[in-house]
Design a protein around this motif. Structure first.
Motif, PDB file in Angstrom:
ATOM      1  N   PHE A   1       0.829  -1.197   0.000  1.00  0.00           N
ATOM      2  CA  PHE A   1       0.000   0.000   0.000  1.00  0.00           C
ATOM      3  C   PHE A   1       0.864   1.247   0.000  1.00  0.00           C
ATOM      4  O   PHE A   1       2.069   1.209   0.278  1.00  0.00           O
ATOM      5  CB  PHE A   1      -0.952   0.006   1.204  1.00  0.00           C
ATOM      6  CG  PHE A   1      -0.305   0.242   2.543  1.00  0.00           C
ATOM      7  CD1 PHE A   1      -0.225   1.520   3.089  1.00  0.00           C
ATOM      8  CD2 PHE A   1       0.235  -0.816   3.271  1.00  0.00           C
ATOM      9  CE1 PHE A   1       0.381   1.733   4.334  1.00  0.00           C
ATOM     10  CE2 PHE A   1       0.836  -0.606   4.510  1.00  0.00           C
ATOM     11  CZ  PHE A   1       0.906   0.679   5.040  1.00  0.00           C
ATOM     12  N   TYR A   2       0.245   2.366  -0.351  1.00  0.00           N
ATOM     13  CA  TYR A   2       0.920   3.657  -0.251  1.00  0.00           C
ATOM     14  C   TYR A   2       0.030   4.600   0.534  1.00  0.00           C
ATOM     15  O   TYR A   2      -1.153   4.323   0.755  1.00  0.00           O
ATOM     16  CB  TYR A   2       1.242   4.229  -1.641  1.00  0.00           C
ATOM     17  CG  TYR A   2       0.041   4.515  -2.507  1.00  0.00           C
ATOM     18  CD1 TYR A   2      -0.574   5.771  -2.502  1.00  0.00           C
ATOM     19  CD2 TYR A   2      -0.480   3.534  -3.361  1.00  0.00           C
ATOM     20  CE1 TYR A   2      -1.672   6.038  -3.300  1.00  0.00           C
ATOM     21  CE2 TYR A   2      -1.578   3.793  -4.160  1.00  0.00           C
ATOM     22  CZ  TYR A   2      -2.168   5.050  -4.133  1.00  0.00           C
ATOM     23  OH  TYR A   2      -3.268   5.302  -4.919  1.00  0.00           O
TER      24      TYR A   2
ATOM     25  N   HIS B   1      -3.686  12.773   1.421  1.00  0.00           N
ATOM     26  CA  HIS B   1      -4.616  13.000   2.529  1.00  0.00           C
ATOM     27  C   HIS B   1      -4.272  12.118   3.734  1.00  0.00           C
ATOM     28  O   HIS B   1      -5.082  11.989   4.655  1.00  0.00           O
ATOM     29  CB  HIS B   1      -6.051  12.728   2.082  1.00  0.00           C
ATOM     30  CG  HIS B   1      -6.462  13.536   0.890  1.00  0.00           C
ATOM     31  ND1 HIS B   1      -6.562  14.906   0.908  1.00  0.00           N
ATOM     32  CD2 HIS B   1      -6.784  13.141  -0.378  1.00  0.00           C
ATOM     33  CE1 HIS B   1      -6.939  15.342  -0.281  1.00  0.00           C
ATOM     34  NE2 HIS B   1      -7.077  14.294  -1.079  1.00  0.00           N
ATOM     35  N   ALA B   2      -3.090  11.513   3.698  1.00  0.00           N
ATOM     36  CA  ALA B   2      -2.609  10.620   4.763  1.00  0.00           C
ATOM     37  C   ALA B   2      -3.486   9.377   4.896  1.00  0.00           C
ATOM     38  O   ALA B   2      -3.587   8.788   5.975  1.00  0.00           O
ATOM     39  CB  ALA B   2      -2.503  11.351   6.095  1.00  0.00           C
ATOM     40  N   GLU B   3      -4.104   8.944   3.784  1.00  0.00           N
ATOM     41  CA  GLU B   3      -4.938   7.739   3.765  1.00  0.00           C
ATOM     42  C   GLU B   3      -4.140   6.583   3.163  1.00  0.00           C
ATOM     43  O   GLU B   3      -3.428   6.759   2.169  1.00  0.00           O
ATOM     44  CB  GLU B   3      -6.199   7.982   2.933  1.00  0.00           C
ATOM     45  CG  GLU B   3      -7.086   9.083   3.465  1.00  0.00           C
ATOM     46  CD  GLU B   3      -8.146   9.510   2.456  1.00  0.00           C
ATOM     47  OE1 GLU B   3      -9.205   9.996   2.893  1.00  0.00           O
ATOM     48  OE2 GLU B   3      -7.909   9.381   1.234  1.00  0.00           O
ATOM     49  N   GLU B   4      -4.279   5.414   3.753  1.00  0.00           N
ATOM     50  CA  GLU B   4      -3.629   4.224   3.208  1.00  0.00           C
ATOM     51  C   GLU B   4      -4.454   3.687   2.043  1.00  0.00           C
ATOM     52  O   GLU B   4      -5.661   3.466   2.180  1.00  0.00           O
ATOM     53  CB  GLU B   4      -3.498   3.151   4.288  1.00  0.00           C
ATOM     54  CG  GLU B   4      -2.576   3.556   5.428  1.00  0.00           C
ATOM     55  CD  GLU B   4      -2.450   2.472   6.480  1.00  0.00           C
ATOM     56  OE1 GLU B   4      -3.117   1.416   6.339  1.00  0.00           O
ATOM     57  OE2 GLU B   4      -1.691   2.670   7.440  1.00  0.00           O
TER      58      GLU B   4
END
Length: 198
Positions: free
Chosen positions: A59-60, A64-67
């Motif tokens: 994952f990256y 928005h700091a979302e995985e």
């Protein structure tokens, strides 16, 4: 030497016994605990990993700091078994990806120095490396095309058809991220899908 994983991997790679035995001799087994990272963003990827049992995710983290889940890895097809960041591995550049165990896993690693020594031996291994790189590129390209060209509902249907095991191994939260929807939207999609697909 022969184990179920050995036999399955040889079959998936479609290699003759002698070169496969040479490749397998470089693989180092390791136990990975649930939630443990084998690669974090910013690190240089120095391995090619293969799943014997268990599951992992690549994952990256977006702006928005979302995985955002990009790939899942488990012992099924060759494109699922292999986990690495090929760009980081080949170029020794910092990775933009994270690879994390979703459950306790047994994996095999081929480390960068061993791989490079193998590929420098002769043309066979150079061609094999080229083939593996092409497979990684085509797998990533297919993943991006799915996101670009298919609706979330069609991505879900396609996933059922192409990779049904993923629904047994991966939580709905992680699947929603992989499909590019919220968990609530995924629930609605599942309700709309005909029972014929389940």
């Amino acid at each position: 030497m022969n184990t179920p994983f050995y036999d399955k991997l040889q079959s998936l790679l479609q290699m003759e016994k002698e070169p496969f035995t040479e490749l397998y001799s470089l693989m180092q087994s390791q136990e990975i605990k649930r939630n443990e990272f084998v690669l974090k963003e910013g690190e240089i990827c120095k391995f090619i990993g293969l799943v014997n049992n268990g599951s992992l995710r690549t994952f990256y983290v977006n702006e928005h700091a979302e995985e955002v889940n990009f790939l899942f890895h488990f012992n099924q097809k060759i494109e699922d078994i292999v986990f690495t960041d090929y760009e980081s591995f080949l170029l020794s550049t910092p990775s933009k990806l994270n690879i994390q165990a979703l459950e306790n896993c047994t994996v095999y690693f081929i480390f960068q120095e061993d791989w490079q020594n193998l590929c420098n031996k002769n043309i066979y291994w150079q061609m094999f490396s080229k083939k593996m790189t092409e497979k990684a590129y085509l797998s990533a390209k297919k993943r991006v095309e799915d996101l670009l060209y298919y609706s979330p509902e069609n991505r879900y249907i396609k996933l059922i058809q192409d990779n049904p095991l993923i629904f047994q191994k991966i939580s709905q939260r992680h699947l929603a991220s992989y499909l590019g929807v919220t968990p609530q939207s995924l629930s609605r999609i599942r309700k709309r899908i005909s029972i014929n697909y389940l």
